[in-house]
Design a protein around this motif. Structure first.
Motif, PDB file in Angstrom:
ATOM      1  N   GLY A 180      87.283 -21.947 -25.261  1.00 40.62           N
ATOM      2  CA  GLY A 180      86.379 -23.172 -25.878  1.00 40.62           C
ATOM      3  C   GLY A 180      87.575 -24.096 -26.318  1.00 40.62           C
ATOM      4  O   GLY A 180      88.796 -23.866 -26.864  1.00 40.62           O
ATOM      5  N   GLY A 181      86.958 -25.123 -26.477  1.00 41.19           N
ATOM      6  CA  GLY A 181      87.839 -26.182 -27.237  1.00 41.19           C
ATOM      7  C   GLY A 181      88.857 -26.900 -26.614  1.00 41.19           C
ATOM      8  O   GLY A 181      89.759 -27.483 -26.946  1.00 41.19           O
ATOM      9  N   ASP A 194      90.833 -24.893 -24.461  1.00 39.79           N
ATOM     10  CA  ASP A 194      91.892 -23.919 -24.410  1.00 39.79           C
ATOM     11  C   ASP A 194      91.526 -23.005 -23.345  1.00 39.79           C
ATOM     12  O   ASP A 194      90.847 -22.120 -23.397  1.00 39.79           O
ATOM     13  CB  ASP A 194      91.890 -23.253 -25.646  1.00 39.79           C
TER      14      ASP A 194
END
Length: 108
Positions: free
Chosen positions: A47-48, A50
């Motif tokens: 997520g984000g 990453d």
């Protein structure tokens, strides 16, 4: 590679577990690569933005044994794995990569 010779996609949940367990479970990594060799470069989305591969997981945990196994089975080495393995030369990927990639024009 044509569609006829391409290996099937690996299940996302298996990739996620593979990357998670590559932080330290060498037996699981070996068994999974034997069953689905195309998984070695799979990446988990935490997520984000990453993303993490099994090689990245093994590298930041200092698991040289897992990292070398993955490289021997075609994982694409990056600067972080090379640093963990003590390589100072930016061309380490060519030296460490699987024999089938030796001498190829693959980026390091």
């Amino acid at each position: 590679m044509t569609d006829e010779t391409r290996l099937p996609a690996v299940d996302k949940e298996l990739v996620d577990e593979f990357v998670l367990r590559a932080h330290g479970d060498f037996d699981f990594v070996q068994r999974t690569v034997e069953q689905a060799p195309q998984i070695v470069n799979g990446a988990r989305d935490w997520g984000g933005g990453d993303w993490e591969t099994a090689l990245g997981a093994a590298s930041h945990m200092g698991r040289r044994d897992i990292a070398l196994f993955l490289i021997e089975h075609g994982a694409r080495i990056d600067i972080f794995a090379a640093a963990m393995l003590g390589e100072r030369d930016a061309r380490a990927g060519r030296r460490l990569s699987a024999p089938k990639a030796q001498g190829s024009d693959l980026p390091v």
